[in-house]
Scaffold this motif. Structure first.
Motif, PDB file in Angstrom:
ATOM      1  N   GLU A  77       0.820  -1.219   0.000  1.00 21.95           N
ATOM      2  CA  GLU A  77       0.000   0.000   0.000  1.00 21.95           C
ATOM      3  C   GLU A  77       0.854   1.271   0.000  1.00 21.95           C
ATOM      4  OE1 GLU A  77      -3.360  -0.247  -0.330  1.00 21.95           O
ATOM      5  OE2 GLU A  77      -3.007  -2.399  -0.460  1.00 21.95           O
ATOM      6  N   GLY A  78       2.176   1.111  -0.122  1.00 20.04           N
ATOM      7  CA  GLY A  78       3.058   2.266  -0.273  1.00 20.04           C
ATOM      8  C   GLY A  78       3.341   3.016   1.014  1.00 20.04           C
ATOM      9  N   LEU A  79       3.326   2.319   2.152  1.00 19.18           N
ATOM     10  CA  LEU A  79       3.532   2.989   3.439  1.00 19.18           C
ATOM     11  C   LEU A  79       4.941   2.809   3.993  1.00 19.18           C
ATOM     12  CD1 LEU A  79       0.221   1.982   5.301  1.00 19.18           C
ATOM     13  CD2 LEU A  79       0.629   3.947   3.821  1.00 19.18           C
ATOM     14  N   LEU A  80       5.745   1.966   3.373  1.00 18.83           N
ATOM     15  CA  LEU A  80       7.022   1.601   3.992  1.00 18.83           C
ATOM     16  C   LEU A  80       7.957   2.793   4.152  1.00 18.83           C
ATOM     17  CD1 LEU A  80       8.541  -1.810   2.826  1.00 18.83           C
ATOM     18  CD2 LEU A  80       7.455  -1.197   4.980  1.00 18.83           C
ATOM     19  N   THR A  81       8.045   3.643   3.157  1.00 18.79           N
ATOM     20  CA  THR A  81       9.011   4.746   3.218  1.00 18.79           C
ATOM     21  C   THR A  81       8.566   5.809   4.211  1.00 18.79           C
ATOM     22  OG1 THR A  81       9.564   4.325   0.920  1.00 18.79           O
ATOM     23  CG2 THR A  81      10.260   6.439   1.830  1.00 18.79           C
ATOM     24  N   ALA A  82       7.316   6.202   4.137  1.00 21.57           N
ATOM     25  CA  ALA A  82       6.815   7.254   5.036  1.00 21.57           C
ATOM     26  C   ALA A  82       6.645   6.730   6.455  1.00 21.57           C
ATOM     27  CB  ALA A  82       5.491   7.803   4.510  1.00 21.57           C
ATOM     28  N   GLY A  83       6.351   5.452   6.579  1.00 19.90           N
ATOM     29  CA  GLY A  83       6.183   4.840   7.901  1.00 19.90           C
ATOM     30  C   GLY A  83       4.727   4.584   8.243  1.00 19.90           C
ATOM     31  N   PHE A  84       4.544   3.879   9.314  1.00 20.14           N
ATOM     32  CA  PHE A  84       3.205   3.496   9.763  1.00 20.14           C
ATOM     33  C   PHE A  84       3.287   3.118  11.230  1.00 20.14           C
ATOM     34  CE2 PHE A  84       5.359  -0.215   8.141  1.00 20.14           C
ATOM     35  CZ  PHE A  84       5.056  -1.233   9.029  1.00 20.14           C
ATOM     36  N   ARG A  85       2.133   2.944  11.834  1.00 20.96           N
ATOM     37  CA  ARG A  85       2.070   2.540  13.246  1.00 20.96           C
ATOM     38  C   ARG A  85       1.408   1.174  13.333  1.00 20.96           C
ATOM     39  NH1 ARG A  85      -0.087   6.892  17.379  1.00 20.96           N
ATOM     40  NH2 ARG A  85       2.039   7.597  17.017  1.00 20.96           N
ATOM     41  N   VAL A 105      -2.760  -1.673  11.703  1.00 19.69           N
ATOM     42  CA  VAL A 105      -1.729  -0.967  10.936  1.00 19.69           C
ATOM     43  C   VAL A 105      -2.338   0.359  10.490  1.00 19.69           C
ATOM     44  CG1 VAL A 105      -0.296  -0.971   8.853  1.00 19.69           C
ATOM     45  CG2 VAL A 105      -0.637  -3.096  10.137  1.00 19.69           C
ATOM     46  N   LEU A 106      -1.746   1.450  10.953  1.00 20.18           N
ATOM     47  CA  LEU A 106      -2.280   2.792  10.680  1.00 20.18           C
ATOM     48  C   LEU A 106      -1.224   3.616   9.969  1.00 20.18           C
ATOM     49  CD1 LEU A 106      -3.120   2.436  14.216  1.00 20.18           C
ATOM     50  CD2 LEU A 106      -4.975   3.511  12.966  1.00 20.18           C
ATOM     51  N   GLY A 107      -1.640   4.350   8.935  1.00 18.56           N
ATOM     52  CA  GLY A 107      -0.670   5.160   8.214  1.00 18.56           C
ATOM     53  C   GLY A 107      -1.347   6.056   7.198  1.00 18.56           C
ATOM     54  N   GLY A 108      -0.513   6.622   6.313  1.00 18.03           N
ATOM     55  CA  GLY A 108      -1.034   7.531   5.294  1.00 18.03           C
ATOM     56  C   GLY A 108      -1.099   8.965   5.776  1.00 18.03           C
ATOM     57  N   GLN A 109      -0.679   9.194   6.988  1.00 20.99           N
ATOM     58  CA  GLN A 109      -0.650  10.546   7.549  1.00 20.99           C
ATOM     59  C   GLN A 109       0.302  10.525   8.737  1.00 20.99           C
ATOM     60  OE1 GLN A 109      -4.904  10.127   8.631  1.00 20.99           O
ATOM     61  NE2 GLN A 109      -4.301  10.910  10.654  1.00 20.99           N
TER      62      GLN A 109
END
Ligand code: AMP
Length: 116
Positions: A77-85, A105-109
């Motif tokens: 889902e393209g979250l690896l670089t920006a990160g996630f919780r 898994v939470l991310g995108g912001q």
């Protein structure tokens, strides 16, 4: 057993799977708390993290499966670089509401705060 996540795993309640492997599925949370909010579920029912480690070896295996799937879906889902919780709520004080173990898994912001 009357478990909503077991019904999702069994396909009795429809919920699109973002990811699936032999032991795990990943679905979207029905009430997202961030732009991306996924739930990583073990296919085999276990009520909580506390229950899981009743069997130490099984606990280690399942946790490896859950975090492997979390990382795979974050990559997909393209979250690896920006990160996630990633979060696991355990029991009443942990805020657990569905008693089938799951990893959020939470991310995108940008996430704010860490604890209650
Ligand atoms: P917890 O509070 O850690 O037990 O988290 C349970 C999560 O399951 C909550 O974030 C709910 O929004 C989510 N949830 C409950 N029912 C469903 C469902 N049918 N499909 C997807 N997510 C669900």
């Amino acid at each position: 057993m009357d478990c909503i996540f077991c019904k999702i795993v069994a396909g009795q309640i429809p919920s699109p799977r973002l990811y699936e492997d032999a032991n795990t599925i990943v679905i979207r949370d029905v009430s997202p708390q961030s732009k991306h909010h996924f739930l990583v579920l073990p296919k085999k029912h276990v009520a909580s993290l506390a229950d899981l480690f009743a069997n130490e070896a099984e606990g280690r295996g399942v946790m490896g499966d859950l975090f492997s799937a979390a990382n795979a879906v974050a990559k997909q889902e393209g979250l690896l670089t920006a990160g996630f919780r990633s979060v696991i709520n355990t029991g009443a004080d942990g805020g657990q509401t569905v008693f089938h173990l799951h990893l959020h898994v939470l991310g995108g912001q940008k996430m704010k705060g860490t604890f209650a």
